[in-house]
Design an enzyme around this catalytic site. Structure first.
Site, PDB file in Angstrom:
ATOM      1  CB  ALA A 187      -0.934  -0.004   1.202  1.00 24.62           C
ATOM      2  CE  LYS A 188       3.299   1.217   4.413  1.00 26.29           C
ATOM      3  NZ  LYS A 188       3.433   1.778   5.722  1.00 26.29           N
ATOM      4  CG  HIS A 189       4.806   6.989  -1.969  1.00 25.34           C
ATOM      5  ND1 HIS A 189       4.674   7.046  -0.606  1.00 25.34           N
ATOM      6  CD2 HIS A 189       4.410   8.201  -2.431  1.00 25.34           C
ATOM      7  CE1 HIS A 189       4.213   8.244  -0.262  1.00 25.34           C
ATOM      8  NE2 HIS A 189       4.051   8.956  -1.349  1.00 25.34           N
TER       9      HIS A 189
END
Ligand SMILES: *Cc1c(COP(=O)(O)O)cnc(C)c1O
Length: 389
Positions: A187-189
């Site tokens: 779910a991060k960049h």
């Protein structure tokens, strides 16, 4: 227009992985080098260049990067490390894993970040370090934090899990303290499935982190004169990243500029659209020298609880708008920490407010401006139904 658009689905986060990633993993699987090989090395050197530091070191997660950073800061039993009350639990757990005590401080009401004043007020003779968190991607006021840390001789570790793509007066988070720790959780960049990176300019820190990441061996794989023969010079872990993960990470780095363009355009549109709703606070996307990495848009409902977050989230979700909560419990009030370090119900009021009333809205590159407009429309509509304009 209001109400549900049939079938509308706006996930909070969705990794973007294409043919490039699939091919890169296929190549790793058909070779012989599955871990600590050339792809990890290339991922590290490209990452170091991007952040503007001498060393970037791949890890199995941001959590293990934070753990290694604390060990490199020589944090151990009897020491204290200052951490924000409102953050991912990994920021505090890693301090506990070192046998030290996390000393929580409340965060700033406007930004969700720690302030240098709050850090300074929490320093005791036992304080070894502070782990700052660039909250939802907005860099903390690092000049002020660095000045306090320097004055008191403590180390600064940056939790950059949500701060990729952010900027601090032309410098990047991850280059502003002793070490920076990044996350590549889905779910991060950008993602490597699971994974992390530690950045540092300090040769001694880099040396320790590389050793403790891999069992405390004296020699890395390529440094052994006789294969299989090495000595063990310190207590270490296995916190490495695999070659397949690094191969995915390299493809994701190629996409990062495009991801950031979309995050900026989307979040600008969303914040503009939500501004002016009675009682709603959106964390700023810029503040002084800090420009946010635009992880998400955080809308915080009134502190007095006059609007029920659970109901707003349920209604947004029912209309197809995915949400998240950062973070659902202020850590000093989490069962584990509260039992170990008791605090009163009213302690850390800002962290409590954010954890109880904030809604994280998506602005990721999997979404477009029409999605942002839809979210704005639905949010206004729902708030009107709750008596807000
Ligand atoms: C996600 C996150 C972490 C943990 O990252 P992992 O890679 O899952 O270990 C730590 N700190 C913050 C602020 C995060 O958002």
């Amino acid at each position: 227009m209001s109400g549900t658009v049939k079938g509308r689905e706006i996930p909070f986060g969705r990794p973007i992985l294409g043919e490039e990633e699939q091919e890169a993993v296929r190549q790793v699987l058909s070779g012989h080098m599955l871990t600590h090989g050339p792809r990890c090395a290339e991922f590290e050197s490209r990452f170091a260049k991007m952040i503007g530091v001498k060393h970037a070191i791949t890890t199995s997660s941001c959590t293990t990067a934070l753990h290694l950073a604390l060990l490199a800061a020589k944090v151990g039993p009897g020491d204290e490390v200052i951490v924000p009350a409102e953050t991912h639990v990994a920021t505090a757990h890693t301090v506990e894993h070192c046998g030290a005590r996390p000393v929580f401080i409340d965060v700033d009401r406007a930004t969700g970040n720690v302030t240098a004043e709050a850090v300074e007020a929490a320093i005791t003779p036992r304080t070894k370090a502070v782990t700052v968190v660039h909250y939802l991607g907005l860099p903390c006021d690092m000049d002020a934090v660095a000045a306090v840390a320097h004055r008191h001789g403590i180390k600064v570790i940056e939790d950059c899990a949500l701060a990729l793509g952010a900027d601090y007066g032309g410098r990047k988070p991850g280059s502003l303290g002793m070490a920076g720790c990044f996350s590549f959780y889905p779910a991060k960049h950008i993602t490597t499935l699971e994974g992390g990176m530690l950045t540092t300019d300090d040769d001694d820190v880099a040396y320790l982190v590389r050793k403790q990441r891999a069992f405390g061996y004296d020699k890395g794989l390529g440094e052994r004169t006789v294969p299989g023969v090495y000595d063990v010079v310190m207590l270490g872990y296995n916190f490495r990243m695999s070659e397949a993960q690094a191969a995915v990470g390299l493809c994701q780095l190629d996409r990062l500029d495009d991801f950031m363009d979309k995050r900026r355009t989307n979040s600008d549109r969303l914040v503009a659209g939500l501004s002016g709703i009675d009682g709603l606070h959106c964390f700023p996307l810029a503040d002084g020298k800090s420009k946010s990495g635009r992880y998400c848009v955080n809308a915080v409902l009134p502190e007095n609880g006059s609007v029920d977050r659970g109901r707003i989230i349920a209604e947004l979700n029912a209309r197809g708008v995915g949400t998240s909560v950062h973070y659902p419990v202020a850590l000093p009030h989490a069962a584990y920490y509260r039992e170990k370090y008791p605090v009163g119900d009213d302690a850390f009021p800002v962290a409590r407010w954010i954890s109880a009333q904030a809604i994280s809205l998506p602005c990721g590159p999997h979404l477009g401006l029409d999605d942002m407009d839809y979210i704005v429309e639905q949010f206004h509509d729902i708030m009107r139904a709750h008596g807000r304009r």
